[in-house]
Each structure stands twice: as C-alpha cells, then as structure tokens.
Design an enzyme around this catalytic site. Structure first.
Site, PDB file in Angstrom:
ATOM      1  N   TYR A 227      -9.872   4.787   7.156  1.00 56.31           N
ATOM      2  CA  TYR A 227     -10.091   5.071   8.580  1.00 56.31           C
ATOM      3  C   TYR A 227     -11.218   6.113   8.616  1.00 56.31           C
ATOM      4  O   TYR A 227     -11.029   7.234   8.129  1.00 56.31           O
ATOM      5  CB  TYR A 227      -8.837   5.666   9.216  1.00 56.31           C
ATOM      6  CG  TYR A 227      -7.692   4.680   9.417  1.00 56.31           C
ATOM      7  CD1 TYR A 227      -6.861   4.308   8.370  1.00 56.31           C
ATOM      8  CD2 TYR A 227      -7.448   4.126  10.677  1.00 56.31           C
ATOM      9  CE1 TYR A 227      -5.815   3.403   8.573  1.00 56.31           C
ATOM     10  CE2 TYR A 227      -6.405   3.227  10.882  1.00 56.31           C
ATOM     11  CZ  TYR A 227      -5.597   2.873   9.826  1.00 56.31           C
ATOM     12  OH  TYR A 227      -4.576   1.981  10.027  1.00 56.31           O
TER      13      TYR A 227
ATOM     14  N   LYS B 119       0.560  -0.384  15.189  1.00 54.12           N
ATOM     15  CA  LYS B 119       1.962  -0.401  15.617  1.00 54.12           C
ATOM     16  C   LYS B 119       2.372  -1.627  16.443  1.00 54.12           C
ATOM     17  O   LYS B 119       3.568  -1.879  16.620  1.00 54.12           O
ATOM     18  CB  LYS B 119       2.261   0.852  16.474  1.00 54.12           C
ATOM     19  CG  LYS B 119       2.261   2.130  15.683  1.00 54.12           C
ATOM     20  CD  LYS B 119       3.558   2.286  14.901  1.00 54.12           C
ATOM     21  CE  LYS B 119       3.470   3.316  13.823  1.00 54.12           C
ATOM     22  NZ  LYS B 119       3.453   2.817  12.467  1.00 54.12           N
TER      23      LYS B 119
ATOM     24  N   HIS C 179       0.831  -1.207   0.000  1.00 52.20           N
ATOM     25  CA  HIS C 179       0.000   0.000   0.000  1.00 52.20           C
ATOM     26  C   HIS C 179       0.863   1.254   0.000  1.00 52.20           C
ATOM     27  O   HIS C 179       1.816   1.347   0.763  1.00 52.20           O
ATOM     28  CB  HIS C 179      -0.912   0.003   1.226  1.00 52.20           C
ATOM     29  CG  HIS C 179      -2.049  -0.961   1.102  1.00 52.20           C
ATOM     30  ND1 HIS C 179      -3.204  -0.845   1.819  1.00 52.20           N
ATOM     31  CD2 HIS C 179      -2.199  -2.041   0.324  1.00 52.20           C
ATOM     32  CE1 HIS C 179      -4.021  -1.823   1.492  1.00 52.20           C
ATOM     33  NE2 HIS C 179      -3.433  -2.576   0.601  1.00 52.20           N
TER      34      HIS C 179
ATOM     35  N   TYR D   4       3.175   6.637  10.413  1.00 54.02           N
ATOM     36  CA  TYR D   4       2.411   5.461   9.995  1.00 54.02           C
ATOM     37  C   TYR D   4       3.302   4.437   9.291  1.00 54.02           C
ATOM     38  O   TYR D   4       3.199   3.244   9.556  1.00 54.02           O
ATOM     39  CB  TYR D   4       1.268   5.910   9.071  1.00 54.02           C
ATOM     40  CG  TYR D   4       0.237   4.839   8.813  1.00 54.02           C
ATOM     41  CD1 TYR D   4      -0.801   4.611   9.722  1.00 54.02           C
ATOM     42  CD2 TYR D   4       0.290   4.044   7.676  1.00 54.02           C
ATOM     43  CE1 TYR D   4      -1.749   3.631   9.500  1.00 54.02           C
ATOM     44  CE2 TYR D   4      -0.659   3.063   7.434  1.00 54.02           C
ATOM     45  CZ  TYR D   4      -1.679   2.869   8.346  1.00 54.02           C
ATOM     46  OH  TYR D   4      -2.615   1.887   8.117  1.00 54.02           O
TER      47      TYR D   4
ATOM     48  N   PRO E  18      -4.980  -0.378  18.538  1.00 51.18           N
ATOM     49  CA  PRO E  18      -4.634  -0.784  17.168  1.00 51.18           C
ATOM     50  C   PRO E  18      -4.786   0.297  16.099  1.00 51.18           C
ATOM     51  O   PRO E  18      -4.396   0.088  14.951  1.00 51.18           O
ATOM     52  CB  PRO E  18      -5.589  -1.959  16.892  1.00 51.18           C
ATOM     53  CG  PRO E  18      -6.691  -1.820  17.881  1.00 51.18           C
ATOM     54  CD  PRO E  18      -6.138  -1.104  19.061  1.00 51.18           C
TER      55      PRO E  18
HETATM   56  P1  RFL Z   1       1.802 -12.265  21.232  1.00 57.03           P
HETATM   57  O1  RFL Z   1       1.490 -12.331  19.799  1.00 57.03           O
HETATM   58  O2  RFL Z   1       0.714 -12.065  22.206  1.00 57.03           O
HETATM   59  O3  RFL Z   1       2.593 -13.607  21.578  1.00 57.03           O
HETATM   60  C1  RFL Z   1       2.845 -14.012  22.898  1.00 57.03           C
HETATM   61  C2  RFL Z   1       2.904 -15.520  22.918  1.00 57.03           C
HETATM   62  O4  RFL Z   1       3.222 -15.962  24.236  1.00 57.03           O
HETATM   63  C3  RFL Z   1       2.375 -17.038  24.574  1.00 57.03           C
HETATM   64  N1  RFL Z   1       2.306 -17.126  26.048  1.00 57.03           N
HETATM   65  C4  RFL Z   1       3.021 -18.007  26.776  1.00 57.03           C
HETATM   66  N2  RFL Z   1       3.878 -18.970  26.421  1.00 57.03           N
HETATM   67  C5  RFL Z   1       4.431 -19.719  27.425  1.00 57.03           C
HETATM   68  N3  RFL Z   1       4.118 -19.540  28.740  1.00 57.03           N
HETATM   69  C6  RFL Z   1       3.253 -18.592  29.133  1.00 57.03           C
HETATM   70  N4  RFL Z   1       2.945 -18.427  30.424  1.00 57.03           N
HETATM   71  C7  RFL Z   1       2.657 -17.775  28.136  1.00 57.03           C
HETATM   72  N5  RFL Z   1       1.762 -16.755  28.168  1.00 57.03           N
HETATM   73  C8  RFL Z   1       1.561 -16.378  26.906  1.00 57.03           C
HETATM   74  C9  RFL Z   1       1.060 -16.712  23.904  1.00 57.03           C
HETATM   75  O5  RFL Z   1       0.235 -17.862  23.726  1.00 57.03           O
HETATM   76  C10 RFL Z   1       1.545 -16.143  22.573  1.00 57.03           C
HETATM   77  O6  RFL Z   1       1.698 -17.131  21.589  1.00 57.03           O
HETATM   78  O7  RFL Z   1       2.904 -11.135  21.548  1.00 57.03           O
HETATM   79  P2  RFL Z   1       4.110 -10.562  20.638  1.00 57.03           P
HETATM   80  O8  RFL Z   1       4.907 -11.693  20.053  1.00 57.03           O
HETATM   81  O9  RFL Z   1       4.777  -9.556  21.484  1.00 57.03           O
HETATM   82  O10 RFL Z   1       3.413  -9.863  19.393  1.00 57.03           O
HETATM   83  C11 RFL Z   1       2.631  -8.702  19.571  1.00 57.03           C
HETATM   84  C12 RFL Z   1       1.474  -8.680  18.559  1.00 57.03           C
HETATM   85  O11 RFL Z   1       0.777  -9.909  18.642  1.00 57.03           O
HETATM   86  C13 RFL Z   1       0.503  -7.518  18.790  1.00 57.03           C
HETATM   87  O12 RFL Z   1       1.207  -6.356  19.181  1.00 57.03           O
HETATM   88  C14 RFL Z   1      -0.325  -7.181  17.538  1.00 57.03           C
HETATM   89  O13 RFL Z   1      -1.197  -8.227  17.213  1.00 57.03           O
HETATM   90  C15 RFL Z   1      -1.119  -5.900  17.731  1.00 57.03           C
HETATM   91  N6  RFL Z   1      -1.968  -5.545  16.583  1.00 57.03           N
HETATM   92  C16 RFL Z   1      -1.436  -4.957  15.457  1.00 57.03           C
HETATM   93  N7  RFL Z   1      -0.097  -4.740  15.362  1.00 57.03           N
HETATM   94  C17 RFL Z   1       0.452  -4.247  14.201  1.00 57.03           C
HETATM   95  O14 RFL Z   1       1.680  -4.072  14.163  1.00 57.03           O
HETATM   96  N8  RFL Z   1      -0.315  -3.947  13.089  1.00 57.03           N
HETATM   97  C18 RFL Z   1      -1.667  -4.128  13.109  1.00 57.03           C
HETATM   98  O15 RFL Z   1      -2.313  -3.912  12.075  1.00 57.03           O
HETATM   99  C19 RFL Z   1      -2.280  -4.604  14.318  1.00 57.03           C
HETATM  100  N9  RFL Z   1      -3.606  -4.815  14.383  1.00 57.03           N
HETATM  101  C20 RFL Z   1      -3.338  -5.836  16.604  1.00 57.03           C
HETATM  102  C21 RFL Z   1      -4.134  -5.440  15.483  1.00 57.03           C
HETATM  103  C22 RFL Z   1      -3.913  -6.525  17.659  1.00 57.03           C
HETATM  104  C23 RFL Z   1      -5.259  -6.811  17.632  1.00 57.03           C
HETATM  105  N10 RFL Z   1      -5.749  -7.577  18.730  1.00 57.03           N
HETATM  106  C24 RFL Z   1      -6.613  -8.681  18.570  1.00 57.03           C
HETATM  107  C25 RFL Z   1      -5.119  -7.456  20.040  1.00 57.03           C
HETATM  108  C26 RFL Z   1      -5.482  -5.691  15.462  1.00 57.03           C
HETATM  109  C27 RFL Z   1      -6.059  -6.360  16.536  1.00 57.03           C
HETATM  110  C28 RFL Z   1      -7.543  -6.579  16.481  1.00 57.03           C
HETATM  111  C1  PHB Z   2      -5.617  -4.838  10.126  1.00 57.75           C
HETATM  112  O1  PHB Z   2      -5.463  -5.036   8.893  1.00 57.75           O
HETATM  113  O2  PHB Z   2      -6.035  -5.726  10.902  1.00 57.75           O
HETATM  114  C2  PHB Z   2      -5.337  -3.500  10.673  1.00 57.75           C
HETATM  115  C3  PHB Z   2      -4.819  -2.521   9.838  1.00 57.75           C
HETATM  116  C4  PHB Z   2      -4.589  -1.256  10.340  1.00 57.75           C
HETATM  117  C5  PHB Z   2      -4.869  -0.983  11.669  1.00 57.75           C
HETATM  118  C6  PHB Z   2      -5.362  -1.967  12.501  1.00 57.75           C
HETATM  119  C7  PHB Z   2      -5.600  -3.230  12.004  1.00 57.75           C
HETATM  120  O3  PHB Z   2      -4.657   0.286  12.143  1.00 57.75           O
END
Ligand code: RFL
Ligand code: PHB
Length: 391
Positions: free
Chosen positions: A200, A297, A72, A385, A293
């Site tokens: 957005y 980031k 993008h 961004y 979110p």
């Molecule tokens: P994770 O992915 O939570 O992984 C942590 C892992 O540790 C495990 N765990 C354990 N393992 C052993 N012993 C224990 N006691 C444990 N406790 C937990 C868990 O099962 C898991 O597998 O953390 P990590 O690796 O730091 O990664 C971070 C990302 O997952 C998170 O920041 C993003 O998903 C946030 N996020 C977004 N980030 C972006 O950069 N771009 C995006 O577009 C974006 N969109 C989002 C998002 C997060 C969302 N949700 C659902 C929170 C959109 C959404 C809706």
């Molecule tokens: C996504 O594709 O899930 C997504 C993209 C941008 C955001 C948050 C989530 O700011």
C-alpha cells in the site's frame, strides 16, 4: 412456486447464504439478474479474512481455495520511497488469503448446481411484495414469462444497485454516506507480482496498491479522478504512473510490466443503510453497505452478514423464536461500523485529497511514520486488517 427463503442476488452474499441454509436443511431459491458467465467473470475483491476462509471451510466450499489461494502473513506500507512491513501474523496470530471473489462465486455456483438446488440466472424485473406480512413474495420475468415465488423470508443480497433496499420506507431508512473525491483505476496484468506481499503506497502523485491473483497474474490499483476517462490511460501511461508511485528511494520500483488483460475504474464511497430489515425483508452485503476498498473489507462484511442471518434463520426454523431475526440488524451494524471506521481511516491516511495542501501531506506521513514505529500502532492496523472476531 413456494420456498422458505427467497434470495435476490447471486453475489458472494446470496450464494453463500443459500449454501449455508442448504446445509441446515432450509430451502431457498436464488434469483440473479445477470448470466452465469457474467457473475463468474466479474473481477472485484481479492482478499479474504481468516474468518471468511473459516466459514467457507466449514461449509465445504474451500477445497480449491486451499489449493490455489495465496496465504499472506504481512503487508507493506510504503511512503517516502521506503517500505515498512506490518507482520500481521506475528501481531495477531491470524492470516489473510488472496483468492479472487469470482473464484469464490464459481465454487459456490458449482456446489449449488451440483446438488440441484434452484438458482435462476437472467431473472428480469425482480420485485418484492407484502414484506410486512408473514407471506411475502417475489415476482420476476424468466424467458419472457411472468413468475412468482411465495416465501417466509426474503434476503436482499442484490448489491448496491439492487432493488431491495428501496423497499424500506423512506421514513424508516437512514442513510449515512461519504463520497470521496477520487476513484481507483484497477488493472490485471500477466506479469510477475511486484512483491510477495501487498504494498500500500502513499505518494505525492496519489495512492497505489500492488496486489495479485496468482504468482503470474498481478493486480494493481492507482488513485485517479472519479470521472476518469479510461481512454486517457493507454498502457504506457499506467505503467509510468505505477513505476513512479511505487518507486523506492534507493532504486527503481520492482513493478514488472506485462500484457494488461483488464482495466476498470471503481468509485470510492462509504455508505450504510439502517436498519437492515423491514418486516420479512433482510438486507445483506453491499445491498446495505459499501466501504472504500482500501481496507479490503467489502466481501468479508457480506460474509459476516450472511453468517449472522443464517444463525437467526436456523433458530427461527428450529422453533426458537424470532429474537435472532429481531437482533440481526443491530448485530451486523456493530461490526459494519467498525469496518467502516477502519476503511475510512486507511483511505484517509493513504490517498491524496488536495494536491496543494502541504500540511495534510506532512500529517499523513507523520501518521504513517508513527504507525510503523509503534508496536501498538501496527497491532491496531493488523487486528482490523485480518478481521475483527465474529462475536
Ligand atoms: P454483489 O457482489 O454486488 O452481488 C449482488 C448480486 O445481485 C445481483 N443483482 C440482482 N439480482 C436480481 N435482481 C436484481 N434487481 C438485482 N440487482 C443486482 C447482481 O448482479 C449481483 O450478482 O454483492 P455482495 O454479494 O453483497 O458482495 C459484496 C462484494 O461484491 C463487495 O463488497 C466486494 O467486491 C468489495 N471489494 C472487496 N471486498 C473485500 O472483502 N476484499 C477486497 O479485497 C475487495 N476489493 C472490492 C475490492 C470491490 C471492488 N469493486 C470493483 C467495487 C476491489 C474492488 C475494485
Ligand atoms: C485486491 O486484491 O483486489 C485487493 C486487495 C486489498 C485491497 C483491495 C483490493 O485493500
């Protein structure tokens, strides 16, 4: 069992750290509480900064990302029923890529299992010990049997609900937090994308975001209550709300309906734990910080943390001392706070905080109007961004 670096958590942070260390000849063991199928199917982030893609590329982990990722060069801000394009690439020379987090996780798991390095799924009762000594260890239960891993360093990559952060003594740990009075209801639908770039949308009924995973798999989010009951959101209500919030002044919304294959509610919070280190325990990713979110980031910050941690560990094992490890927390936090500021700002500008506050609505629209009419304003948004440089 003994290794150099014990890694807790097989999310993007833990898996990427393990792989970057492997490439530098540093051994690690990854312990994950969930099953392989669970972590590979968990739907979360989707937007990768160019710096994140470059790191995955440099680690030989981006072959499928390059085939399937959607590049993008801009995004749309929609308010008062009109879209305004922010030309990200024209303003910064950089691009972002849409590629699901669970796809990054699948690619990293396949790489690690491919070269036969240890990755333990369904590790129960994980606990860390002696982190203030030079011989920390991790214990867990595997298939009902107690296990122990001795290591030099422990990387706490176990996400927001993990156990690692709790090992930093309360008199050392400082928490900075903001919980927002709303959440996001997210869906994945088998439907054509709303637009070829992300939209957005600020609307009096609340925020909406139209994003995607593939050209025929669309991801959509709606601002909702933090305690929202999904039972009150049958599919027709979700579509009705999306049409309304993404409506254009001069015509209906471009939202295409299709079968909804996943639904979930995500709480919104800003959270930072400082410092990100206690003795031989180093936190990375969501274990240390959460962003709302809106700025996309979270995963990108997790990748930046492990990039810095890899550099520090490489110097440590090459006999170049502990300066990198000692500076790790401060180096990460400088970047994290800038991403926190940006995520908080995007969230504040686009969400409905108080339905009755007409003044706030006017100020939000004025800010968006200013931003979209000013090259300086658009450039500020674009620069943050696409991702600030990794110093
Ligand atoms: P994770 O992915 O939570 O992984 C942590 C892992 O540790 C495990 N765990 C354990 N393992 C052993 N012993 C224990 N006691 C444990 N406790 C937990 C868990 O099962 C898991 O597998 O953390 P990590 O690796 O730091 O990664 C971070 C990302 O997952 C998170 O920041 C993003 O998903 C946030 N996020 C977004 N980030 C972006 O950069 N771009 C995006 O577009 C974006 N969109 C989002 C998002 C997060 C969302 N949700 C659902 C929170 C959109 C959404 C809706
Ligand atoms: C996504 O594709 O899930 C997504 C993209 C941008 C955001 C948050 C989530 O700011």
């Amino acid at each position: 069992m003994r290794t150099q670096v014990g890694i807790i958590g097989a999310g993007p942070a833990g898996l990427l750290l393990a792989h970057l260390l492997h490439l530098r000849g540093i051994e690690s063991v990854v312990l994950e509480v969930r099953s392989r199928a669970y972590i590979e199917e968990r739907i979360r982030a989707g937007l990768l900064e160019q710096g994140t893609v470059d790191i995955l590329d440099g680690a030989g982990a981006a072959a499928r990302l390059h085939r399937e990722g959607m590049i993008h060069e801009g995004l749309a801000l929609r308010f008062d029923g009109e879209s305004h394009r922010i030309p990200l690439t024209d303003l910064t020379g950089r691009r972002v890529t849409i590629y699901g987090q669970q796809e990054v996780v699948k690619d990293l798991v396949a790489l690690r299992l491919g070269y036969g390095a240890p990755l333990v799924f369904e590790a129960a009762d994980v606990a860390v010990h002696d982190i203030d000594s030079e011989r920390p260890s991790i214990t867990w239960t595997e298939d009902g049997a107690p296990r122990r891993l001795e290591c030099d360093i422990i990387a706490g990559c176990d996400g927001f609900h993990g156990i690692c952060r709790g090992n930093i003594p309360p008199d050392v740990l400082r928490i900075y937090e903001r919980v927002y009075p709303f959440a996001w209801l997210g869906i994945l639908a088998e439907a054509p994308n709303v637009h070829h770039e992300l939209i957005y949308a600020r609307h009096d009924r609340g925020f909406a975001l139209a994003t995607m995973r593939t050209p025929t798999l669309t991801r959509l989010y709606l601002q909702c209550r933090p305690d929202e009951d999904l039972g009150e959101w049958p599919d027709h209500r979700i579509w009705e709300e999306l049409h309304a919030r993404l409506a254009r002044r001069d015509g209906p919304s471009e939202v295409h309906e299709g079968p909804i294959v996943q639904k979930g509610v995500t709480a919104m919070r800003s959270f930072v734990a400082e410092p990100m280190r206690q003795g031989r325990l180093f936190l990375a990713g969501d274990a240390a910080h959460i962003v709302p979110p809106t700025g996309a980031k979270g995963m990108n910050l997790a990748v930046a943390d492990v990039w810095y941690l890899t550099q520090a560990l490489e110097a440590f094992y090459a006999g170049r001392g502990t300066a990198g490890l000692d500076g790790y927390s401060d180096r990460c936090l400088r970047r994290i706070w800038k991403a926190q500021r940006f995520s908080w700002w995007m969230t504040s500008m686009l969400h409905r905080f108080d339905a009755g506050d007409a003044f706030e609505h006017k100020v939000q629209v004025a800010e968006l109007d200013y931003l979209c009419g000013s090259e300086a304003g658009m450039r500020t948004l674009a620069e943050n961004y696409v991702g600030l440089p990794l110093d």
